[in-house]
Design an enzyme around this catalytic site. Structure first.
Site, PDB file in Angstrom:
ATOM      1  N   THR A  54       0.824  -1.212   0.000  1.00 52.79           N
ATOM      2  CA  THR A  54       0.000   0.000   0.000  1.00 52.79           C
ATOM      3  C   THR A  54       0.854   1.257   0.000  1.00 52.79           C
ATOM      4  OG1 THR A  54      -1.687  -1.185   1.237  1.00 52.79           O
ATOM      5  CG2 THR A  54      -1.840   1.212   1.245  1.00 52.79           C
ATOM      6  N   LYS A 108       7.699   1.750  12.432  1.00 51.84           N
ATOM      7  CA  LYS A 108       7.873   2.081  13.858  1.00 51.84           C
ATOM      8  C   LYS A 108       8.471   0.941  14.662  1.00 51.84           C
ATOM      9  CE  LYS A 108       2.968   1.312  14.395  1.00 51.84           C
ATOM     10  NZ  LYS A 108       2.815   1.130  12.950  1.00 51.84           N
ATOM     11  N   GLY A 129       1.753   9.036  10.925  1.00 59.21           N
ATOM     12  CA  GLY A 129       1.408   8.952   9.495  1.00 59.21           C
ATOM     13  C   GLY A 129       1.673  10.270   8.797  1.00 59.21           C
ATOM     14  N   GLU A 163      -6.508  -4.382  11.538  1.00 56.27           N
ATOM     15  CA  GLU A 163      -6.075  -5.636  10.936  1.00 56.27           C
ATOM     16  C   GLU A 163      -6.935  -6.797  11.441  1.00 56.27           C
ATOM     17  OE1 GLU A 163      -1.762  -6.113  10.739  1.00 56.27           O
ATOM     18  OE2 GLU A 163      -1.627  -4.027  11.373  1.00 56.27           O
ATOM     19  N   LYS A 169       5.013   4.325  19.311  1.00 56.59           N
ATOM     20  CA  LYS A 169       5.116   5.679  18.777  1.00 56.59           C
ATOM     21  C   LYS A 169       5.586   6.667  19.842  1.00 56.59           C
ATOM     22  CE  LYS A 169       1.792   4.811  15.129  1.00 56.59           C
ATOM     23  NZ  LYS A 169       0.346   4.691  14.841  1.00 56.59           N
ATOM     24  N   GLY A 206      -2.729   5.258   6.040  1.00 55.62           N
ATOM     25  CA  GLY A 206      -3.264   5.232   4.680  1.00 55.62           C
ATOM     26  C   GLY A 206      -2.162   5.458   3.672  1.00 55.62           C
TER      27      GLY A 206
END
Lengths: 382, 382
Positions: free
Chosen positions: A10, A87, A116, A172, A187, A284
């Protein structure tokens, strides 16, 4: 600057496409799985990229610690800049990669690994050069924010909110890392490393959203409160810091309440700049690819690092930060923390604690759950 | 990098102090008014700074077009990087300064001129290298936001809100530039120049908050709407853009509603990145100084410009953007725009228009006011 891409899923596809139109950047070879190099621009061995003198920089978007780490070492050793959205890799191996990049005089940037499309680490790493960061935090997991928002604004159950998030590709098949707060925890490790030059590698606390119910959502709505999953990192003393993830309740004027769907909201507090809040798509194809590209453009501008190569790996200390909590547990269960008031709703009660150390609340929750009782807790936002 | 500072007022002092602790930066001479150079680090002639080979960069924080422009030219010609917080200077002379800086191979950055401590222009100028910006906007005037917030959350009258803002140093003795939207207009000029490579220098529309009353605040509160002063810039065709300032009404889930007190909130929409929202202190000594320092650190990293030296000065076209409006005017007055509904409140009525061009609404307001009627209007947020 010619950029090779490791991974063609992606995000990899997004990076490759964006490279075609970016100022000063051109797409180089793309690393795919062995035997899958079915087009001229694809290669299936990292050696081919490391040995390619026309490649100046490498963008890794595969995910996972290995083989990403070996690949990163190979290209850094070959004197190529390295940018990643991974990450897990940076949380596990960031300090090593930062040191290797410094030794080779090349860049190591990882904006896309935290927030992101939100330019969080980028801005902080620039701010630390002239300001002192006193706090980092915010909403850094889009999956859980989507679920919390769906439960609170649309009245969905936890199961329906999760199914919805999975259908939309936000969660997921195995959502464990997101709903337990583990993803957010990684993060905050990265954010602390950038902001404070200290990376918390043990002693962290994380409470996710997997105990949050439709009944909790309804109860909080009546109180005018909105629940968000918040990460927080604050320096403690000269060598430690607090770093934790937990649900937090906000009054409706707080910016956190306006973070809807799968958005992220990162914040830091600079001694001079004051509060800086950054909001955007946390994941995304295109938002993440745009963060990778921002780092690459930044390399052209001359930037080389966002994590100090001398970053210290430390044990987090969450005993020094005090919070008031709202705790939901069975009516008959006992909470061994000082309480200011409680409210019985059906078979449960909501207990409001006095200020207690963050670590004490997390430890108490663990203990009560071990005793078999179900519990949800959230800090009262400040 | 040694940095001279032009101006030693609120922001100048902040910049000078921050330079003492910034990585890779040291404070150089500070330019003060003739005869006021009463300490060793102060000088009172720009020639002394232009001729000082030890000075690598100059930070201008005096405000006003002249003598700031002459000083800027002098130091750029002497081969020194130039950073400014002065929006009037950049709105009037930005393209000239950008071209001169390019010719001399030095930097021209002005983050602090738009959004104060909010890293708006910085992030956009990096984003445009790989992404296409489709919209810029937000809340870029802290004075009016403070007043709007005070009127809506605390129920103050316009006069009391203004007096309060003046007492706190947020509004000047003559608040005209802020309350009429002129200050915000200058900032959208800068934002458009950075985002689109086009600077709107005529054809702009600006409606401020000076028609907003306590009665309007009360009326909107009942509707669950919050009024903010919003700037907006969008490309139109190949060579034009829309650029305007006007009050906008938001439902309570919008991030704009969480912008309280004198905070700013800037946003841009990138084709790839999606919506990016940045919030922080829009003014004040330390936030503004921190933005100046961020630019200086950025110069060390290698950055040179945020406005394309080939930026085009264009005429704004606000006829292509459509909005629905809520317009308050006397019961007996006539609005020559298509209306969807109206509501009478006391001697006034609130008319809700169909979608109309932004320029048509601003022109109609001007006409009605010329006829002697008092009117307030705000777009319905999308």
């Amino acid at each position: 600057m010619k950029v090779a891409v490791l991974g063609f899923g992606t995000v990899g596809y997004g990076v490759y496409e964006m490279l075609k139109n970016a100022e000063g950047l051109t797409p180089g070879p793309v690393l795919v799985r062995p035997g899958k190099a079915d087009e001229a621009f694809k290669v299936d061995s990292i050696e081919a990229i490391a040995a390619d003198d026309s490649v100046d920089a490498v963008a890794e978007v595969m995910g996972g610690v290995e083989p990403a780490f070996s690949y990163a070492c190979a290209v850094l050793k070959a004197g190529k800049h390295f940018v990643t959205s991974n990450k897990a890799l940076v949380a596990a191996k960031g300090p090593e990669l930062a040191a290797l990049a410094k030794e080779k005089g090349v860049a190591f940037l990882f904006s896309a690994a935290c927030g992101g499309g939100v330019p969080f680490l980028h801005n902080m790493s620039l701010a630390v050069q002239s300001d002192t960061i006193e706090l980092v935090g915010g909403i850094l997991n889009g999956t859980t924010n989507y679920m919390l928002d769906a439960m609170q604004r649309r009245g969905l159950t936890y199961a329906d909110a999760l199914a919805d998030a999975q259908k939309l590709g936000y969660a997921e098949a195995d959502p464990t890392a997101d709903v337990t707060g583990l993803d957010a925890l990684r993060k905050i490790m990265l954010a602390c490393a950038v902001a404070f030059g200290r990376m918390p590698v043990e002693g962290l606390n994380n409470e996710g959203i997997d105990s949050f119910t439709a009944e909790d959502a309804e109860y909080l709505k009546k109180k005018g409160l909105t629940c968000r999953l918040i990460v927080s990192g604050v320096p403690v003393g000269e060598n430690s810091l607090s770093a934790f993830v937990e649900p937090v309740l906000f009054e409706k004027t707080a910016p956190e309440c306006s973070v809807l769907d799968n958005f992220n909201m990162a914040r830091y507090h600079g001694k001079c700049s004051g509060d800086i809040v950054l909001m955007g798509q946390g994941a995304g194809r295109w938002p993440t690819a745009s963060a990778v590209l921002r780092d690459l453009s930044d390399i052209i501008s001359g930037r080389r690092y966002m994590m100090d190569p001398d970053v210290k790996c430390v044990c987090a200390d969450n005993s020094a930060v005090l919070r008031k909590y709202c705790v939901r547990l069975p009516k008959e269960a006992k909470l061994s923390l000082p309480a200011e008031k409680e409210e019985v709703v059906g078979d449960n009660k909501y207990v409001y604690t006095a200020e207690v150390p963050v670590s004490a609340m997390h430890a108490e929750a663990e203990k009560i759950r071990k005793d078999g009782a179900k519990l949800f807790f959230a800090a009262i936002g400040q």
